[in-house]
Scaffold this motif. Structure first.
Motif, short mmCIF file in Angstrom:
data_model
loop_
_atom_site.label_atom_id
_atom_site.label_comp_id
_atom_site.label_asym_id
_atom_site.label_seq_id
_atom_site.Cartn_x
_atom_site.Cartn_y
_atom_site.Cartn_z
N ILE A 90 39.72 33.17 42.64
CA ILE A 90 40.41 33.94 43.44
C ILE A 90 40.37 35.45 43.00
CG2 ILE A 90 42.67 34.86 44.25
CD1 ILE A 90 43.23 31.62 45.08
N SER A 91 40.45 35.60 41.55
CA SER A 91 40.69 36.89 40.88
C SER A 91 39.49 37.88 40.98
CB SER A 91 40.47 36.59 39.14
OG SER A 91 39.37 36.20 38.58
N PHE A 92 38.29 37.06 41.63
CA PHE A 92 37.02 38.17 42.02
C PHE A 92 37.53 39.01 43.40
CE2 PHE A 92 34.94 34.93 39.33
CZ PHE A 92 34.31 35.95 38.62
N LEU A 93 38.35 38.79 44.01
CA LEU A 93 39.05 39.50 45.12
C LEU A 93 39.40 40.85 44.65
CD1 LEU A 93 40.79 36.57 47.20
CD2 LEU A 93 38.62 37.64 47.71
N PRO A 94 39.52 41.69 45.60
CA PRO A 94 39.97 42.99 45.20
C PRO A 94 41.48 42.93 44.61
CG PRO A 94 39.32 43.00 47.72
CD PRO A 94 39.11 41.63 46.97
N LYS A 95 42.00 43.65 43.65
CA LYS A 95 43.05 43.35 42.70
C LYS A 95 44.23 43.75 43.41
CE LYS A 95 40.82 42.61 38.78
NZ LYS A 95 41.10 41.18 38.21
N SER A 96 44.07 44.71 44.11
CA SER A 96 45.43 44.83 45.29
C SER A 96 45.90 43.87 45.98
CB SER A 96 45.03 46.15 46.22
OG SER A 96 44.13 45.97 46.90
N TYR A 97 44.92 43.03 46.61
CA TYR A 97 45.16 41.68 47.32
C TYR A 97 45.73 40.85 46.59
CZ TYR A 97 42.16 43.89 51.06
OH TYR A 97 41.32 44.43 51.87
N ILE A 98 45.22 40.60 45.24
CA ILE A 98 45.70 39.41 44.35
C ILE A 98 47.15 39.97 43.98
CG2 ILE A 98 45.50 38.37 41.99
CD1 ILE A 98 42.42 39.05 42.33
N HIS A 99 47.27 41.18 43.54
CA HIS A 99 48.80 41.43 43.25
C HIS A 99 49.79 41.31 44.25
CE1 HIS A 99 51.73 44.13 41.44
NE2 HIS A 99 51.64 44.74 42.46
N TYR A 100 49.54 41.70 45.47
CA TYR A 100 50.62 41.41 46.54
C TYR A 100 50.61 40.07 47.08
CZ TYR A 100 50.63 46.61 47.03
OH TYR A 100 50.65 48.09 46.94
N ALA A 101 49.46 39.16 46.77
CA ALA A 101 49.83 38.04 47.06
C ALA A 101 50.49 37.19 46.23
CB ALA A 101 48.14 37.37 47.43
N GLU A 102 50.21 37.45 44.87
CA GLU A 102 51.07 36.81 43.65
C GLU A 102 52.46 37.27 43.95
OE1 GLU A 102 50.95 36.74 39.01
OE2 GLU A 102 50.26 38.45 39.76
N ILE A 103 52.93 38.51 44.24
CA ILE A 103 54.37 38.80 44.41
C ILE A 103 54.87 38.23 45.66
CG2 ILE A 103 55.72 40.65 45.13
CD1 ILE A 103 53.73 42.61 43.58
#
Length: 206
Positions: free
Chosen positions: A59-72
């Protein structure tokens, strides 16, 4: 790496105590050699952790902003859900429904095995029961979320150690401890931890 290790260790330890997999280990250890149960349970949880971390890395290969907001969003959603669940729980020591589910799972597995169980059969039974119970559990999803945005080695080591600690507690003194575990308090602590990690993730990405 140290941050990822600490986060995974805390999150897994608090979330797994009193969980279905915890009671499966307790019940199995009451009928079989504790050493064999510990090996099977820990191996299953280590395998699940490794798979979750690998999925998180994919999943980390996705855009960092997507990962960041999804994690939050995941951490805050889990935190709020756990706090809501805790508010609906009785002050009883442990969740009888979870215990009954664990007992039913062990009983069903025992019926499918011969009366004279080999050491390998006991380890496989503990492995399969634990792996199936852990699949889709909140700790699996939390591990994926942690691995997507943090050091994978730290998350893996911390999560496996947390699982191993819970498994050791379950097989060594589970019967004695189980009646004293307050599922409500653990759920409250778990909910607060998820919210804290959500806030920390939001601050770090600001």
């Amino acid at each position: 790496m140290l941050t990822a290790f600490t986060a995974a260790l805390l999150l897994i330890t608090v979330s797994e105590l009193g969980d279905k997999t915890f009671f499966i280990a307790v019940i199995l250890a009451m009928h079989h050699p504790r050493r064999l149960v510990f090996i099977g349970v820990t191996a299953a949880l280590a395998a699940m952790t490794t798979l979750s971390v690998l999925f998180g890395q994919a999943i980390s290969f996705l855009p960092k902003s997507y990962i960041h907001y999804a994690e939050i969003a995941l951490f805050i959603a889990f935190g709020l859900k756990l706090l809501y669940d805790a508010s609906k729980m009785s002050p009883a020591a442990c969740d009888t429904e979870v215990v009954e589910e664990a007992e039913a799972a062990v009983k069903k597995a025992d019926l499918q095995l011969p009366k004279q169980k080999t050491s390998l059969a006991i380890i496989i039974e503990a492995f399969v029961l634990t792996f199936m119970a852990e699949w889709g559990d909140r700790t699996q999803i939390a591990t994926i979320a942690l691995a997507a945005g943090n050091n994978p080695i730290g998350v893996t080591i911390g999560a496996i150690l947390g699982h191993a600690l819970c498994a050791a507690i379950a097989v060594i003194g589970g019967k004695m401890i189980a009646g004293r575990i307050s599922e409500r308090q653990l759920t409250l602590i778990g909910g607060c931890l998820f919210l804290v990690f959500g806030v920390v993730a939001a601050i770090e990405g600001a």
